[in-house]
Design a protein around this motif. Structure first.
Motif, PDB file in Angstrom:
ATOM      1  N   ASN A   1       0.829  -1.205   0.000  1.00  0.00           N
ATOM      2  CA  ASN A   1       0.000   0.000   0.000  1.00  0.00           C
ATOM      3  C   ASN A   1       0.862   1.253   0.000  1.00  0.00           C
ATOM      4  OD1 ASN A   1      -2.756  -1.200   0.307  1.00  0.00           O
ATOM      5  ND2 ASN A   1      -1.713  -2.124   2.060  1.00  0.00           N
TER       6      ASN A   1
ATOM      7  N   GLY B   1       0.120   4.408  -0.088  1.00  0.00           N
ATOM      8  CA  GLY B   1      -0.306   5.427   0.870  1.00  0.00           C
ATOM      9  C   GLY B   1       0.148   5.129   2.282  1.00  0.00           C
TER      10      GLY B   1
ATOM     11  N   ALA C   1       2.727   7.439   4.289  1.00  0.00           N
ATOM     12  CA  ALA C   1       2.211   8.040   5.523  1.00  0.00           C
ATOM     13  C   ALA C   1       3.092   7.655   6.710  1.00  0.00           C
ATOM     14  CB  ALA C   1       0.770   7.589   5.760  1.00  0.00           C
TER      15      ALA C   1
END
Length: 111
Positions: A58, A60, A64
Motif C-alpha cells: 500500500n 499510501g 504516511a
C-alpha cells in the motif's frame, strides 16, 4: 519482513530524501552550484526506489508511515548538519510522529 528490516529501509530512505533535499538547498540557497543540486536530485530519486522495497503493498500506508521518520530524521539532520538545537516541543512532536508511524506501519492487521 521483520520490523527491524522495515525500520532500516525507512532510515535509508530518510538519508536519501533528507540528504537530497539538503543538497538541493545547499546548491541553491548557499550558492554551491549545480553539482550539489544534481547530487540532491539523484539522492531524491534513490529515496523513491528504497521506499518500494518495503513489504507492504500500500503506497499510501508506506508514505504516511515514512512521514514520521521524515519528521524525526529532519530534526536529527538539522542537528548534525546545521547545528540546529531542537526545543522540547520539537522533540515531543517528533516522538508523536514516530509513534504514529509505528501504529500505521506495524499495527496487527488481518489481511
Amino acid at each position: 519482513m521483520t520490523v527491524a528490516r522495515s525500520v532500516v529501509l525507512f532510515v535509508v530512505a530518510a538519508l536519501f530524501e533528507i540528504g537530497g533535499a539538503w543538497l538541493v538547498w545547499q546548491g541553491i540557497r548557499e550558492h554551491k552550484g549545480w553539482i550539489w543540486i544534481g547530487a540532491g536530485v539523484i539522492a531524491l530519486g534513490l529515496y523513491g526506489v528504497v521506499a518500494t522495497w518495503q513489504h507492504d503493498d500500500n503506497f499510501g500506508r508506506i508514505l504516511a508511515a515514512y512521514g514520521g521518520i521524515f519528521v524525526a530524521g529532519s530534526i536529527a539532520w538539522g542537528m548534525v548538519a546545521d547545528g540546529y538545537r531542537p526545543d522540547r516541543y520539537d522533540v515531543i512532536g517528533a516522538l508523536v510522529c514516530l509513534a504514529g508511524m509505528a501504529v500505521i506501519m506495524y499495527a496487527p492487521r488481518s489481511h
